[in-house]
Design a protein around this motif. Structure first.
Motif, short mmCIF file in Angstrom:
data_model
loop_
_atom_site.label_atom_id
_atom_site.label_comp_id
_atom_site.label_asym_id
_atom_site.label_seq_id
_atom_site.Cartn_x
_atom_site.Cartn_y
_atom_site.Cartn_z
N ARG A 182 29.64 21.03 107.85
CA ARG A 182 28.75 19.98 108.59
C ARG A 182 27.69 21.42 109.30
NH1 ARG A 182 27.66 15.39 109.53
NH2 ARG A 182 28.85 13.69 109.07
N GLY A 183 26.73 21.11 109.84
CA GLY A 183 25.97 22.07 110.52
C GLY A 183 25.19 22.63 109.45
N LEU A 184 24.81 22.36 108.39
CA LEU A 184 23.92 22.74 107.54
C LEU A 184 22.65 22.15 107.73
CD1 LEU A 184 25.95 22.50 104.17
CD2 LEU A 184 25.64 24.57 105.44
N TRP A 185 21.67 22.83 107.33
CA TRP A 185 20.26 22.24 107.25
C TRP A 185 19.63 22.84 105.75
CZ3 TRP A 185 16.59 26.12 106.11
CH2 TRP A 185 16.73 27.70 106.54
N PHE A 186 18.78 21.90 105.19
CA PHE A 186 18.21 22.09 104.07
C PHE A 186 16.81 22.02 104.05
CE2 PHE A 186 22.08 19.26 103.87
CZ PHE A 186 22.78 20.11 102.91
N SER A 187 15.98 22.85 103.17
CA SER A 187 14.65 22.91 102.97
C SER A 187 14.36 22.56 101.70
CB SER A 187 14.27 24.34 103.20
OG SER A 187 12.86 24.69 103.18
N VAL A 188 13.43 21.86 101.52
CA VAL A 188 12.87 21.33 100.25
C VAL A 188 12.05 22.55 99.46
CG1 VAL A 188 11.60 19.29 98.80
CG2 VAL A 188 13.15 18.91 100.95
N LEU A 189 12.07 22.98 98.42
CA LEU A 189 11.32 23.80 97.69
C LEU A 189 10.30 23.15 96.81
CD1 LEU A 189 13.96 26.59 96.74
CD2 LEU A 189 12.57 26.34 98.59
N GLU A 190 10.85 22.21 96.21
CA GLU A 190 10.07 21.35 95.14
C GLU A 190 10.54 19.86 95.15
OE1 GLU A 190 9.18 21.07 90.47
OE2 GLU A 190 9.71 23.03 91.37
N VAL B 32 14.40 16.90 93.02
CA VAL B 32 14.50 17.39 94.11
C VAL B 32 14.97 19.08 94.02
CG1 VAL B 32 14.90 17.47 96.55
CG2 VAL B 32 14.50 15.52 95.65
N ILE B 33 14.45 20.07 94.52
CA ILE B 33 14.86 21.39 94.34
C ILE B 33 15.05 22.01 95.78
CG2 ILE B 33 14.81 23.79 93.60
CD1 ILE B 33 13.23 22.81 91.19
N CYS B 34 15.98 22.28 96.25
CA CYS B 34 16.28 22.34 97.64
C CYS B 34 17.13 23.96 97.99
CB CYS B 34 17.28 21.22 98.67
SG CYS B 34 16.53 19.91 98.42
N VAL B 35 17.26 24.46 99.05
CA VAL B 35 18.09 25.48 99.50
C VAL B 35 18.73 25.17 100.70
CG1 VAL B 35 16.10 26.72 100.30
CG2 VAL B 35 18.04 28.05 99.44
N ASP B 36 19.92 25.33 100.87
CA ASP B 36 20.62 24.99 102.13
C ASP B 36 20.48 26.11 103.23
OD1 ASP B 36 22.55 26.73 101.20
OD2 ASP B 36 24.22 25.18 101.06
N SER B 37 21.13 26.09 104.26
CA SER B 37 21.15 27.27 105.28
C SER B 37 21.96 28.13 105.06
CB SER B 37 21.58 26.63 106.71
OG SER B 37 22.72 26.09 106.54
N GLN B 38 22.69 28.29 103.90
CA GLN B 38 23.46 29.58 103.47
C GLN B 38 22.70 29.90 102.26
OE1 GLN B 38 27.36 27.45 102.56
NE2 GLN B 38 28.09 27.32 104.87
N GLY B 39 21.86 29.61 101.87
CA GLY B 39 21.20 30.18 100.66
C GLY B 39 21.39 29.75 99.49
N LYS B 40 22.16 28.69 99.23
CA LYS B 40 22.61 28.22 97.96
C LYS B 40 21.35 27.18 97.59
CE LYS B 40 26.00 25.22 95.95
NZ LYS B 40 27.16 24.27 96.23
N PHE C 159 20.15 24.40 94.82
CA PHE C 159 20.44 23.19 94.08
C PHE C 159 19.49 22.37 93.78
CE2 PHE C 159 20.97 22.19 98.48
CZ PHE C 159 20.83 20.88 98.36
N ASP C 160 19.61 21.43 92.97
CA ASP C 160 18.51 20.34 92.32
C ASP C 160 19.40 19.02 92.18
OD1 ASP C 160 19.84 21.12 89.99
OD2 ASP C 160 18.07 20.23 88.95
N ARG C 161 18.72 18.12 92.59
CA ARG C 161 19.27 16.79 92.49
C ARG C 161 18.23 15.71 91.88
NH1 ARG C 161 23.43 16.21 96.77
NH2 ARG C 161 24.83 17.70 96.17
N ARG C 162 18.63 14.75 91.31
CA ARG C 162 17.82 13.70 90.94
C ARG C 162 18.00 12.49 92.01
NH1 ARG C 162 16.00 13.14 85.18
NH2 ARG C 162 15.51 15.41 84.50
N LEU C 163 17.60 11.99 92.79
CA LEU C 163 17.59 10.96 93.66
C LEU C 163 16.78 9.61 93.32
CD1 LEU C 163 17.25 12.78 97.11
CD2 LEU C 163 19.38 11.99 95.91
N ARG C 164 17.37 8.60 93.25
CA ARG C 164 16.65 7.28 93.12
C ARG C 164 16.54 6.56 94.49
NH1 ARG C 164 15.37 4.77 88.99
NH2 ARG C 164 16.73 5.99 87.41
N ARG C 165 15.26 6.32 94.72
CA ARG C 165 14.91 5.63 96.10
C ARG C 165 14.02 4.38 95.84
NH1 ARG C 165 17.26 7.54 100.46
NH2 ARG C 165 15.54 7.51 101.67
#
Length: 121
Positions: free
Chosen positions: A50-58, A73-81, A83-89
């Motif tokens: 917990r305590g992470l934050w996420f930044s959206v790159l794309e 969605v392509i993101c980076v977390d506060s630890q520099g990792k 990742f990409d996800r597919r989200l259904r909304r």
């Protein structure tokens, strides 16, 4: 890239578990099991930071239907990792509101809960 799912195990019926997906010989998903075994604490998704934050790159909308939309969605977390996800909304979701929802998450568990399960009648 994140390559695990969080959800309910089909063996122990515990919720909020890190899952391994099982497929039949035709490639169809048949069930989910705890990634490290049902008795292992490693399969408990609550142990993730917990305590992470996420930044959206794309952020890109892949498809839109009457009820829902699929996003890549392509993101980076506060630890520099990165990742990409597919989200259904829902189809009424705007890029700004989805970006805000992602950036409000403080853990990978919260991020995985953004995936909607929409059942069609």
């Amino acid at each position: 890239m994140a390559n695990f799912d969080i959800g309910s195990c089909d063996f122990c019926y515990e919720d909020n578990r890190i899952l391994k997906r099982h497929y039949d010989k035709w490639g169809d998903h048949i069930l989910d099991s705890c990634m490290h075994g049902c008795d292992s604490q490693l399969s408990d998704a609550n142990r993730l930071s917990r305590g992470l934050w996420f930044s959206v790159l794309e952020l890109k909308r892949l498809e839109v239907s009457y009820i829902d939309s699929l996003w890549h969605v392509i993101c980076v977390d506060s630890q520099g990792k990165q990742f990409d996800r597919r989200l259904r909304r829902f189809n009424s979701e705007s890029p700004e509101s989805l970006k805000r929802a992602i950036e409000d998450c403080t853990s990978y568990i919260e991020l995985s809960k953004l995936q909607l399960s929409i059942h069609y009648d």
